[in-house]
Write a protein that holds these residues in place. Structure first.
Motif, PDB file in Angstrom:
ATOM      1  N   ASP A   7       0.818  -1.213   0.000  1.00 40.96           N
ATOM      2  CA  ASP A   7       0.000   0.000   0.000  1.00 40.96           C
ATOM      3  C   ASP A   7       0.851   1.262   0.000  1.00 40.96           C
ATOM      4  O   ASP A   7       0.432   2.300   0.484  1.00 40.96           O
ATOM      5  CB  ASP A   7      -0.907   0.014   1.234  1.00 40.96           C
ATOM      6  CG  ASP A   7      -1.875  -1.158   1.214  1.00 40.96           C
ATOM      7  OD1 ASP A   7      -2.331  -1.499   0.119  1.00 40.96           O
ATOM      8  OD2 ASP A   7      -2.147  -1.707   2.298  1.00 40.96           O
ATOM      9  N   SER A  61      -1.266  11.761   3.006  1.00 48.10           N
ATOM     10  CA  SER A  61      -2.512  11.131   2.567  1.00 48.10           C
ATOM     11  C   SER A  61      -2.423   9.607   2.677  1.00 48.10           C
ATOM     12  O   SER A  61      -3.331   8.954   3.215  1.00 48.10           O
ATOM     13  CB  SER A  61      -2.808  11.538   1.119  1.00 48.10           C
ATOM     14  OG  SER A  61      -3.933  10.850   0.632  1.00 48.10           O
ATOM     15  N   GLU A  62      -1.318   9.060   2.181  1.00 47.04           N
ATOM     16  CA  GLU A  62      -1.152   7.609   2.253  1.00 47.04           C
ATOM     17  C   GLU A  62      -1.006   7.132   3.688  1.00 47.04           C
ATOM     18  O   GLU A  62      -1.453   6.035   4.047  1.00 47.04           O
ATOM     19  CB  GLU A  62       0.063   7.176   1.428  1.00 47.04           C
ATOM     20  CG  GLU A  62      -0.102   7.364  -0.064  1.00 47.04           C
ATOM     21  CD  GLU A  62      -1.244   6.525  -0.618  1.00 47.04           C
ATOM     22  OE1 GLU A  62      -1.479   5.416  -0.090  1.00 47.04           O
ATOM     23  OE2 GLU A  62      -1.910   6.983  -1.560  1.00 47.04           O
ATOM     24  N   GLN A  64      -2.485   8.449   6.300  1.00 48.68           N
ATOM     25  CA  GLN A  64      -3.828   8.418   6.875  1.00 48.68           C
ATOM     26  C   GLN A  64      -4.625   7.219   6.370  1.00 48.68           C
ATOM     27  O   GLN A  64      -5.356   6.565   7.133  1.00 48.68           O
ATOM     28  CB  GLN A  64      -4.577   9.718   6.542  1.00 48.68           C
ATOM     29  CG  GLN A  64      -4.009  10.952   7.228  1.00 48.68           C
ATOM     30  CD  GLN A  64      -4.038  10.825   8.736  1.00 48.68           C
ATOM     31  OE1 GLN A  64      -5.036  10.365   9.325  1.00 48.68           O
ATOM     32  NE2 GLN A  64      -2.940  11.217   9.378  1.00 48.68           N
ATOM     33  N   LYS A  65      -4.481   6.897   5.099  1.00 42.22           N
ATOM     34  CA  LYS A  65      -5.179   5.730   4.545  1.00 42.22           C
ATOM     35  C   LYS A  65      -4.725   4.453   5.239  1.00 42.22           C
ATOM     36  O   LYS A  65      -5.530   3.579   5.571  1.00 42.22           O
ATOM     37  CB  LYS A  65      -4.916   5.627   3.044  1.00 42.22           C
ATOM     38  CG  LYS A  65      -5.603   6.692   2.209  1.00 42.22           C
ATOM     39  CD  LYS A  65      -5.275   6.493   0.729  1.00 42.22           C
ATOM     40  CE  LYS A  65      -5.942   7.577  -0.125  1.00 42.22           C
ATOM     41  NZ  LYS A  65      -5.595   7.420  -1.558  1.00 42.22           N
ATOM     42  N   LYS A  66      -3.437   4.359   5.439  1.00 40.18           N
ATOM     43  CA  LYS A  66      -2.901   3.156   6.069  1.00 40.18           C
ATOM     44  C   LYS A  66      -3.377   3.022   7.507  1.00 40.18           C
ATOM     45  O   LYS A  66      -3.748   1.936   7.963  1.00 40.18           O
ATOM     46  CB  LYS A  66      -1.369   3.209   6.025  1.00 40.18           C
ATOM     47  CG  LYS A  66      -0.689   1.958   6.548  1.00 40.18           C
ATOM     48  CD  LYS A  66      -0.975   0.768   5.660  1.00 40.18           C
ATOM     49  CE  LYS A  66      -0.281  -0.476   6.178  1.00 40.18           C
ATOM     50  NZ  LYS A  66      -0.603  -1.658   5.343  1.00 40.18           N
ATOM     51  N   LYS A  68      -6.145   4.230   8.791  1.00 39.99           N
ATOM     52  CA  LYS A  68      -7.558   3.862   8.787  1.00 39.99           C
ATOM     53  C   LYS A  68      -7.731   2.386   8.453  1.00 39.99           C
ATOM     54  O   LYS A  68      -8.567   1.689   9.032  1.00 39.99           O
ATOM     55  CB  LYS A  68      -8.325   4.724   7.792  1.00 39.99           C
ATOM     56  CG  LYS A  68      -8.474   6.171   8.221  1.00 39.99           C
ATOM     57  CD  LYS A  68      -9.244   6.979   7.182  1.00 39.99           C
ATOM     58  CE  LYS A  68      -9.393   8.429   7.636  1.00 39.99           C
ATOM     59  NZ  LYS A  68     -10.118   9.245   6.618  1.00 39.99           N
TER      60      LYS A  68
END
Length: 654
Positions: A7, A61-62, A64-66, A68
């Motif tokens: 990811d 951004s990445e 935060q995605k990770k 979550k």
């Protein structure tokens, strides 16, 4: 080693564990750092800020995605307690390791963008980025100092003072810094400087001769431009005149520039560069072997060409960094050796020292007169921390010690990181040795860098435009043995910047120890009216100054201060009409100079006479005194013949 992350911001990218950036991002960041921050590579990247901003947005951004995804991963939450109970650590998908890597990446990106904004004068934005960097790594003391400097450059003295007090409290409470007295001592020094509200101001033009001469910051920036002509656009008041490019044969390059208004001419000589033919490295070897490098001869030819283009009564200035500084010093010193009457002066930065070379040059040139003392040469040389370059030889002229900021931690190249990780995994006992070698190499490069030297002038200037912390050099280590002696002693005192601070100067035993390494500097600390030891002036200047020191002399018909009481004195001076000083600056300027000069003693060396400025002259001469700093007086007294300037002094009180 190298981790593939499913990811990651670039699914086909590589993340280097040490630097935590995708390889192509690391390469771009490294390019920006070399061009815009270190200036070790020629060029300019006008879009660097935008590039770093896009990277920051991408990684945040990445990240935060990770986070979550991890929070919503039910299986991970269920098996995590079992793995902890079984004492099994998480692999590369472990959020702790993953978070550390992203924190490291964001810390580096915010630090780099903050430094870029800082160097471009956008101090508020820089402070914001520095604060973000500190959220990811609160122990980064170097960034805390840059935050402090940015507040000062914004004239936010109150905020700067509060900030440095917070830093002091944090350091005093942090056991990891208790063994590092430099950090505490330097922070205390900065606190004292900020308390003195009058340490910095913008000084308006004073219509004095010193307004014509280039500032020492300009000399440093021009030395930098010698490495990359494209950077001349950053100095709008200077124009290109000529250049000499002999890099293919001898490795020599220099550029001649002229100030658009004052018409002052400067030749900036390039230092060592690591090019394909390594010609400049051969010049370094010749210099080390006390052989006149061919670059010096070519530089003399170019100097002769430029000299023919200017008025013989005007000064031809020389400047340079490292090998370029040695060239500049040699050109000027050669004129002194052969008693040429042309006006020239060199201001250099981290030169290797050329006195031994001059001795051999005098012998080979069969010059009958003995080699003049070092203080007889028209040179002001600024030195950084003692390093492998500036300890090669003995320095000539007036030598001054700068106090640069500590370097940022070293960053490995991705390929070097792979090798490092593999070697230390196989030979764990080598890790400490490799880390120490890399850290020392990083320090040496940082201390010697022209960018580091420029920042000494820009980060914290006093009223007269000089670095606030500046020290006169009496002795300087020469050779590897004395350098190692100094480094060992500095390590013994836990001085991470290898700087003898004000607090250490109170310890006379420590000062004696450093003198055994041939290191002796006079710490003037925050004295605005920076004084120079009388022994560092040339012989004629010493005789001239001692007339006024012995007579406690002040000029005619002015209000002056004796023993803290204001009195009127009427002093009659009979000048020699042929006095070069009067011809050079005029009677009015000469009266100002003689009126503000006085002698004082250093609290650590009470027997040493220091030539400085009389603070009581401020009400009389207002802002003019800030333009005539003591280094300009030194240059003036070096350039003119002071013999028989004053025929008599008649001192009669009113």
């Amino acid at each position: 080693m190298i981790l593939y992350l499913e990811d990651s911001p670039d699914p086909h990218g590589l993340i280097i564990a040490k630097n935590s950036l995708i390889l192509k991002d690391w390469m771009k960041v490294d390019e920006i750092k070399k061009v815009e921050i270190d200036m070790s590579k020629c060029g300019r990247d006008d879009n660097a800020t935008e590039t770093l901003s896009r990277m920051i947005d991408k990684y945040e951004s990445e990240n935060q995605k990770k986070l979550k995804a991890q929070q919503s991963n039910v299986i991970t939450r269920l098996i995590r307690p079992v793995m902890r109970y079984m004492n099994i650590s998480f692999n590369s998908q472990n959020e702790t390791g993953y978070q550390d890597r992203y924190n490291n990446a964001l810390e580096r990106l915010y630090t780099l963008r903050g430094l870029l904004l800082y160097h471009r004068g956008k101090y508020k934005e820089a402070i914001s980025d520095f604060n973000m960097s500190l959220t990811y790594n609160p122990s980064n003391i170097e960034i805390r100092f840059y935050t402090l400097f940015a507040n000062i450059m914004l004239d936010e003295d109150a905020e700067a003072y509060v900030y440095v007090q917070k830093v002091l409290k944090k350091l005093e409470a942090d056991p990891t810094h208790n063994k590092n007295p430099w950090v505490l001592a330097t922070s205390s020094d900065y606190s004292d400087i900020i308390r003195q509200k009058d340490y910095k101001r913008v000084v308006p033009p004073s219509q004095l001769f010193t307004d014509v001469w280039p500032t020492h910051l300009e000399f440093a920036e021009l030395s930098n431009i010698a490495y990359c002509k494209d950077r001349l656009t950053s100095l709008p008041h200077w124009s290109f005149i000529d250049e000499f490019n002999d890099t293919d044969k001898t490795g020599y390059y220099s550029i001649a520039v002229q100030h658009n208004e004052t018409k002052e001419m400067v030749i900036a000589h390039r230092g060592t560069t690591f090019d394909v033919n390594n010609a400049s490295l051969l010049a370094d070897f010749d210099l080390f072997s006390l052989k006149i490098p061919e670059q010096f001869q070519v530089a003399q030819q170019f100097t002769n060409k430029i000299r023919q283009q200017i008025d013989p009564k005007r000064i031809l200035w020389h400047t340079g960094h490292s090998l370029g500084g040695a060239i500049a010093e040699f050109i000027v010193a050669n004129e002194t050796l052969f008693k040429q009457e042309s006006l020239s002066f060199a201001v250099t930065f981290d030169s290797p020292g050329i006195r031994e070379l001059l001795k051999d040059h005098r012998r080979r040139s069969k010059i009958e007169q003995s080699l003049p003392k070092s203080n007889e040469f028209r040179v002001i040389g600024y030195l950084s921390v003692p390093n492998i370059v500036n300890t090669m030889g003995t320095h000539i002229g007036l030598t001054l010690r700068l106090s640069p900021d500590p370097p940022l931690p070293a960053q490995y190249h991705p390929l070097a990181q792979i090798v490092y990780t593999h070697v230390t995994a196989q030979f764990n006992h080598l890790k400490g040795i490799l880390d120490a070698l890399v850290a020392e190499a990083n320090k040496q490069l940082h201390w010697h860098s022209i960018r580091t030297i420029i920042e000494c002038f820009k980060s914290w200037p006093n009223k007269s435009g000089l670095p606030t912390i500046l020290k006169s050099v009496i002795k300087w280590p020469k050779g590897v043995q004395k350098l190692v002696c100094f480094l060992s002693l500095a390590s013994q005192h836990n001085l991470t910047t290898l700087d003898v601070t004000y607090d250490l100067n109170k310890d006379h035993k420590a000062l004696d120890d450093f003198e055994s390494c041939n290191y002796h500097v006079i710490d003037s600390r925050i004295d605005l009216f920076f004084g120079l030891p009388l022994e560092l002036w040339n012989s004629k200047a010493q005789c001239f100054l001692e007339q006024f020191i012995n007579h406690d002399f002040k000029n005619k018909n002015v209000t002056i201060q004796y023993n803290h009481d204001f009195k009127n004195k009427n002093v009659t001076i009979r000048y020699n009409h042929d006095c070069e000083l009067v011809k050079f600056v005029g009677v009015d300027n000469m009266q100002i100079i003689l009126n503000i000069l006085h002698w004082k003693t250093n609290h650590i060396y009470p027997d040493m006479k220091m030539i400085g400025f009389n603070k009581s002259a401020i009400p009389i001469y207002n802002e003019q005194i800030y333009k005539i700093n003591i280094l300009n007086i030194y240059k003036l007294f070096s350039l003119v013949n002071l013999d028989n300037c004053v025929l008599s002094i008649v001192d009669s009180p009113k």
